[in-house]
Structures are given as C-alpha cells and as structure tokens.
Enzyme design. Structure first.
Site, PDB file in Angstrom:
ATOM      1  N   MET A  19       0.885  -1.084  -0.096  1.00  0.00           N
ATOM      2  CA  MET A  19       0.010   0.060  -0.058  1.00  0.00           C
ATOM      3  C   MET A  19       0.904   1.137  -0.017  1.00  0.00           C
ATOM      4  O   MET A  19       1.699   1.304   0.817  1.00  0.00           O
ATOM      5  CB  MET A  19      -0.776   0.001   1.092  1.00  0.00           C
ATOM      6  CG  MET A  19      -1.951  -0.926   1.025  1.00  0.00           C
ATOM      7  SD  MET A  19      -3.234  -0.850   2.305  1.00  0.00           S
ATOM      8  CE  MET A  19      -2.273  -1.610   3.780  1.00  0.00           C
ATOM      9  N   CYS A 102      -2.395  -1.910 -10.119  1.00  0.00           N
ATOM     10  CA  CYS A 102      -2.718  -0.518  -9.757  1.00  0.00           C
ATOM     11  C   CYS A 102      -3.561   0.119 -10.667  1.00  0.00           C
ATOM     12  O   CYS A 102      -3.472   0.316 -12.022  1.00  0.00           O
ATOM     13  CB  CYS A 102      -1.412   0.339  -9.625  1.00  0.00           C
ATOM     14  SG  CYS A 102      -1.763   1.985  -9.226  1.00  0.00           S
TER      15      CYS A 102
HETATM   16  C1  FMN Z   1      -3.858   3.532   0.566  1.00  0.00           C
HETATM   17  C2  FMN Z   1      -3.710   2.366  -0.621  1.00  0.00           C
HETATM   18  C3  FMN Z   1      -2.367   2.271  -1.104  1.00  0.00           C
HETATM   19  C4  FMN Z   1      -2.055   1.102  -2.235  1.00  0.00           C
HETATM   20  N1  FMN Z   1      -1.310   1.195  -2.788  1.00  0.00           N
HETATM   21  C5  FMN Z   1      -1.031  -0.048  -3.484  1.00  0.00           C
HETATM   22  C6  FMN Z   1       0.329  -0.519  -3.988  1.00  0.00           C
HETATM   23  O1  FMN Z   1       1.199   0.362  -4.022  1.00  0.00           O
HETATM   24  N2  FMN Z   1       0.564  -1.665  -4.712  1.00  0.00           N
HETATM   25  C7  FMN Z   1      -0.658  -2.453  -4.769  1.00  0.00           C
HETATM   26  O2  FMN Z   1      -0.289  -3.435  -5.614  1.00  0.00           O
HETATM   27  N3  FMN Z   1      -1.775  -2.603  -4.217  1.00  0.00           N
HETATM   28  C8  FMN Z   1      -1.997  -1.140  -3.796  1.00  0.00           C
HETATM   29  N4  FMN Z   1      -3.041  -0.830  -2.989  1.00  0.00           N
HETATM   30  C9  FMN Z   1      -4.236  -2.069  -3.375  1.00  0.00           C
HETATM   31  C10 FMN Z   1      -4.199  -3.107  -1.964  1.00  0.00           C
HETATM   32  O3  FMN Z   1      -2.771  -3.674  -2.184  1.00  0.00           O
HETATM   33  C11 FMN Z   1      -5.331  -4.007  -2.057  1.00  0.00           C
HETATM   34  O4  FMN Z   1      -5.326  -4.494  -3.249  1.00  0.00           O
HETATM   35  C12 FMN Z   1      -6.531  -3.326  -2.218  1.00  0.00           C
HETATM   36  O5  FMN Z   1      -6.515  -2.276  -1.039  1.00  0.00           O
HETATM   37  C13 FMN Z   1      -7.643  -4.298  -1.775  1.00  0.00           C
HETATM   38  O6  FMN Z   1      -7.452  -5.023  -0.614  1.00  0.00           O
HETATM   39  P1  FMN Z   1      -8.369  -4.388   0.831  1.00  0.00           P
HETATM   40  O7  FMN Z   1      -9.673  -4.865   0.553  1.00  0.00           O
HETATM   41  O8  FMN Z   1      -7.732  -5.709   1.749  1.00  0.00           O
HETATM   42  O9  FMN Z   1      -7.832  -3.260   0.929  1.00  0.00           O
HETATM   43  C14 FMN Z   1      -3.207   0.120  -2.354  1.00  0.00           C
HETATM   44  C15 FMN Z   1      -4.524   0.332  -1.634  1.00  0.00           C
HETATM   45  C16 FMN Z   1      -4.651   1.329  -0.527  1.00  0.00           C
HETATM   46  C17 FMN Z   1      -5.839   1.580   0.194  1.00  0.00           C
END
Ligand code: FMN
Length: 330
Positions: A19, A102
């Site tokens: 993230m 992304c």
């Molecule tokens: C603040 C934020 C930053 C993120 N940055 C990335 C990242 O750098 N690389 C990536 O693969 N996914 C990124 N994501 C996506 C998360 O890795 C994840 O796939 C997404 O939040 C869904 O999972 P969750 O419901 O558990 O949050 C980001 C998500 C959030 C909320």
C-alpha cells in the site's frame, strides 16, 4: 503448506498488502509482530529506480526483522524493469513482486499497473524476462481483468505460472471498478480450481473481519489472504484473524495502552527512518483507526493529524493516555 519459492509458510498465510505511503518499514514491522506471514513494500517505480530518484530508492529499505519481505515494482518498459530488478536485488529482499493491478490513471495510462491487463502478451513477456533475470522468487499481484467483459484471470494466471512466477495474489475487482462494489472472490477460486495451477493463489479484497478470512479459506479454498485496508492503523488484525482460526472466538480488542504504545512506536520508527517531517506526515493516516470508537475524540485526532512537530503529536498521545486510559473498546 504453501511455499513461495523456498519460503515455507504456515497453513493459510496472511500477507500484508502493498500500500502506497502505508506499507513502509515501520508499519510492516508492526504487522509482522502481530502475525503477518509475508509483508510487501508499496509499489516502486522502475523508472524512478533507474533514474536513482531518491523518492523511489528510499522505498527499498527493509528491516531484517520483517522478513520474509517482498519488494514490489511497477512499470511497462522491459529494459527499465530489468534494470530495476538488478537494483532491487541489491537490497536483498526475499521476493520480487510485480504490480499488475494499480488502477490509478497516471500509472495505467503508461500501460503499467492494471493498464497491462489490456495487453496480456506484454504482461506475460515482462514477467518471463523478470523471472529469468533474477534468482529471487517472483510473485505477481493483479486484478481480475480490465473490465467485466475482459475477465480472463484463469488463463492469465496459468500463463504467468508457466513463465515461472512462484505465487499470485488476486484482488477481486477489475480496473474499471477501482475500489467500488464488493470484491468478487469467485473468479479467484476458479484460478485455484484450475487443475494446472500448482503455485499458491492468494485472495485479496475486502478481508476485513476474521469471518471473511475463514470464508476465503473454507468456502473459496484459496491458499492465503492478502490484507490491505483492514490493517491500516490496526496491525492487530493479523493476530485477531489467527486467533479466530485457532479458536473460533474473537480476541479482546487491544487496550488503550496497547494502542498508544503502538502509535508511539510507529511514529518514532517513522521518524528514525525518514526524518521528522515525513515521519509525522505519513503516520497520520493510521491514527483514526488506532483510536477508532472513542467518543468525543475529534479534538485529539485533529492535534495528531495537523501537528507538524513530532513533540506535539507525542504530547497528544500522552493527553489521550491520561484522559481515555480506562476506555473500554468494544
Ligand atoms: C492506500 C492504498 C495504497 C495502495 N497501494 C498499492 C500499491 O502500492 N501496490 C499494490 O499492488 N496495491 C496497492 N493498493 C491496493 C491494495 O494492495 C489492495 O489490493 C486493496 O486495498 C484491496 O485489498 P483490501 O480490501 O484488503 O484493502 C493500495 C490500496 C490502498 C488502500
């Protein structure tokens, strides 16, 4: 038990999601202490790395104590990505992860991140060359597809496996969905059920309760869960899920003291790692969750998220400790 290359993992491992501005070394360390089995860095631009851009290079830092750790890169140019792999290797991570998920416009418009879901042959080619370039295990994080009409994740995952990736994490949304709607884990289960798949398939998206993690494991049969938002300001989530797996019961929420201690350590580690200004700024997004559920908290939260000086934020923690020390979290 699932393995990523030679890295042995427990049954149904929990992975901290990459993230941006969140998954930095201090936060990764806190999550690791609370039970995360694998942690990932935020995405790092391969173009930034090869230009030696300070903003990208600092993201390569890892603490020994957080291992196994994966460094995630993104890009769409083969040459840049291969050079980035060479740079990443020097930081000695346990895993290199490629970001093919992304959804942000400035990334997608260069065909990087989820943009590559419109060009599967390029996605496979980049992956194949990266795997050949490094001795480290390579993993991929991606989404279901570009949009609802182009979901080919079963085929895509198999092709990525065939060029040598060691695990895949799939966010159950398309690029077009961004973060809207609910994550759909069915297509991820289809990937897992493909008889030809032999690498771990980790599910991602909306695992925000221990029950959801159990569902992903038992109903969808996935090999592990990658957890993102539920951990922001709440590294205890990993421990709570593991406790639920073991006992079927819920752990008591962390006490006020544990929360204040974690917030203090988090801020101090962030300052030690990237200096006061950035440390103070980038730890802000965690405070809402660290102290969620306390009534009439706005005044204190505002102090934490608007102070530029570390001393003022630490003073706010102290005030909170004094005023709400006996608060019982539900
Ligand atoms: C603040 C934020 C930053 C993120 N940055 C990335 C990242 O750098 N690389 C990536 O693969 N996914 C990124 N994501 C996506 C998360 O890795 C994840 O796939 C997404 O939040 C869904 O999972 P969750 O419901 O558990 O949050 C980001 C998500 C959030 C909320």
């Amino acid at each position: 038990m699932p393995k990523i290359g030679n890295i042995e993992l427990p049954d149904f491992p929990l992975l901290l999601a990459p993230m941006e501005d969140v998954s930095d070394p201090p936060f990764r360390k806190l999550c690791k202490e609370q039970g995360a089995d694998v942690v990932y860095t935020e995405f790092i631009s391969s173009e930034g790395l090869i230009r030696d851009a300070a903003k990208s290079v600092i993201k390569l830092d890892i603490y020994e104590k957080e291992r196994p750790v994966g460094i995630q890169i993104f890009g769409a140019e083969l040459d840049s990505m291969l050079q980035a792999v060479d740079i990443v290797e020097k930081s000695n991570p346990d895993i290199i992860d490629i970001n093919f998920g992304c959804p942000v416009k400035k990334v997608v418009c260069k065909n990087a991140g989820a943009g590559i879901l419109r060009d599967i042959p390029l996605m496979v080619k980049l992956t194949e060359e990266i795997v050949k370039r490094t001795k480290l295990p390579v993993t991929v994080k991606t989404r279901l597809g570009w949009d609802n009409n182009s979901i080919k994740i079963v085929e895509v995952a198999e092709r990525l496996q065939d060029v040598g990736i060691e695990a895949i994490s799939i966010h159950g949304r398309t690029r077009v969905q961004m973060y809207k709607g609910e994550a759909d884990w069915k297509p991820i289960a289809e990937v897992k059920n493909n008889q030809r798949m032999h690498i771990p398939v980790f599910g991602n998206g909306d695992v925000d309760t221990p029950e959801a993690a159990v569902k992903m494991r038992d109903e969808y049969g996935l090999d592990g869960a990658m957890i993102g938002r539920a951990s922001i300001g709440y590294p205890w989530f990993f421990k709570e899920v593991k406790h639920y797996f073991k006992t079927g019961g819920h752990l008591a929420p962390p006490t006020m003291q544990e929360r204040v201690d974690a917030a203090r350590r988090h801020l101090q580690m962030a300052i030690d790692w990237k200096g006061e200004k950035l440390g103070v700024f980038e730890t802000r997004r965690h405070y809402t969750n660290y102290f969620k559920g306390i009534p009439h908290f706005k005044e204190y939260r505002m102090k934490m998220v608007t102070s530029d000086e570390a001393a003022d934020v630490f003073a706010a923690f102290e005030e909170v400790e004094e005023k709400f020390g006996n608060f019982q979290f539900a």
